[in-house]
Design a protein around this motif. Structure first.
Motif, short mmCIF file in Angstrom:
data_model
loop_
_atom_site.label_atom_id
_atom_site.label_comp_id
_atom_site.label_asym_id
_atom_site.label_seq_id
_atom_site.Cartn_x
_atom_site.Cartn_y
_atom_site.Cartn_z
N CYS A 170 0.91 -1.16 0.12
CA CYS A 170 0.09 0.09 0.12
C CYS A 170 0.93 1.32 -0.02
CB CYS A 170 -1.07 -0.09 1.27
SG CYS A 170 -2.16 -1.31 1.00
N TYR A 211 -0.34 5.03 -0.72
CA TYR A 211 -1.87 5.09 -0.79
C TYR A 211 -2.38 5.30 0.66
CZ TYR A 211 -1.66 3.11 -5.17
OH TYR A 211 -1.52 3.08 -6.50
N VAL A 244 -6.75 4.15 3.34
CA VAL A 244 -7.12 2.60 2.66
C VAL A 244 -8.42 1.99 3.73
CG1 VAL A 244 -6.14 0.25 2.49
CG2 VAL A 244 -4.47 2.45 2.04
N SER A 279 -6.68 2.78 7.59
CA SER A 279 -5.71 3.54 7.16
C SER A 279 -4.72 3.63 8.33
CB SER A 279 -6.41 4.93 6.94
OG SER A 279 -7.30 5.36 8.32
N ALA A 291 -2.57 0.55 7.38
CA ALA A 291 -2.14 0.25 5.74
C ALA A 291 -1.65 1.46 5.15
CB ALA A 291 -3.45 0.03 5.19
N ASP A 292 -1.81 2.67 5.69
CA ASP A 292 -1.51 3.89 4.62
C ASP A 292 0.10 3.90 4.39
OD1 ASP A 292 -4.09 4.56 4.55
OD2 ASP A 292 -3.94 6.54 5.30
N PHE A 314 -9.02 -4.08 -1.26
CA PHE A 314 -8.57 -2.90 -0.44
C PHE A 314 -8.96 -1.77 -1.42
CE2 PHE A 314 -4.57 -4.05 2.07
CZ PHE A 314 -5.42 -4.85 2.84
N GLY A 368 -8.30 2.85 -1.65
CA GLY A 368 -7.65 4.03 -1.20
C GLY A 368 -7.45 4.78 -2.16
N ALA A 383 -0.42 -1.41 -5.30
CA ALA A 383 -1.53 -1.54 -4.85
C ALA A 383 -2.79 -0.99 -5.47
CB ALA A 383 -1.46 -1.01 -3.32
#
Length: 220
Positions: free
Chosen positions: A16, A19, A22, A74, A77-78, A107, A109, A208
């Motif tokens: 990710c 991104y 997310v 987020s 995962a961000d 996913f 984002g 991603a």
């Protein structure tokens, strides 16, 4: 599911990087006994080891149909180059229910701007599609189709439920259009894979933003 057991299903690592905002979403069909303060049974969804959802304590959870779930992940995962989702199910010594069934796992984002975004040309951005394998379940061979709106680098591989990469099906530059590959139920060393659930993941050149994952069932 069996009594007195710990079961889990884990995704491959998902990149990710670059991104934000997310979100994780999927369709579930779940049946699990109430946890009674984590004394009985429980189901959980974890992202990189962090619990983002767990089944209720005071009542059995028995879905009567497919149920959509979406979580803001987020915080975990961000801009993270390695995001892993894990579905867990713990059971006590009595009563058995149906457990997890998962579909349409994805996913979403906000990614970096593309050349089209910057130029403001208004062209439709390229898309990549990954189709359900056929047949499914299968033994030992199944066909996997994917399509590319534009030529580019891709990677298509099979993973087991622990997220281990088993078999590379396609990698490198591919032209735009429809493509078809087969998995014959063996890993990269030629050893037959055991019966069970497997994932196949298609990743495009943008990472991603263009990652598609589907599952399949090998029955020997």
């Amino acid at each position: 599911y069996e009594n007195n057991s710990d079961n889990w299903l884990q995704s491959p690592s998902i990149d990710c990087t670059e991104y934000t905002d997310v979100k994780l979403s999927f369709q579930r069909w779940l049946a699990v006994e109430r946890s009674q303060g984590q004394q009985w049974d429980w189901a959980r969804v974890l992202v990189n080891g962090n619990i983002v959802w767990e089944s209720p304590s005071g009542a059995n959870l028995i879905d009567a149909s497919w149920t959509f779930q979406e979580f803001d992940i987020s915080a975990y995962a961000d801009n993270n180059p390695s995001v892993v989702v894990r579905f867990e199910l713990h059971s006590d010594v009595s009563l058995s229910f149906g457990g997890w069934t998962i579909d349409d796992f994805k996913f979403t984002g906000i990614g970096p701007p593309t050349a089209t975004d910057v130029a403001g040309a208004g062209a439709v951005p390229g898309t990549m599609r990954l189709f359900a394998n056929t047949p499914n379940p299968f033994n030992p061979t199944t066909a996997i189709r994917f399509s590319l709106a534009a030529a580019g680098e891709i990677d298509l591989a099979v993973y087991d439920i622990a997220g281990r990469r088993l078999k590379t099906l396609a990698a490198g530059a591919f032209p735009a259009g429809d493509h078809r590959v087969e998995w014959t139920g063996v890993d990269d060393t030629g050893h037959p894979a055991a019966s069970g659930i497997y994932f196949y993941r298609l990743t495009g050149a943008t990472g991603a933003a263009e990652t598609k994952i589907r599952k399949m069932l090998l029955v020997r």
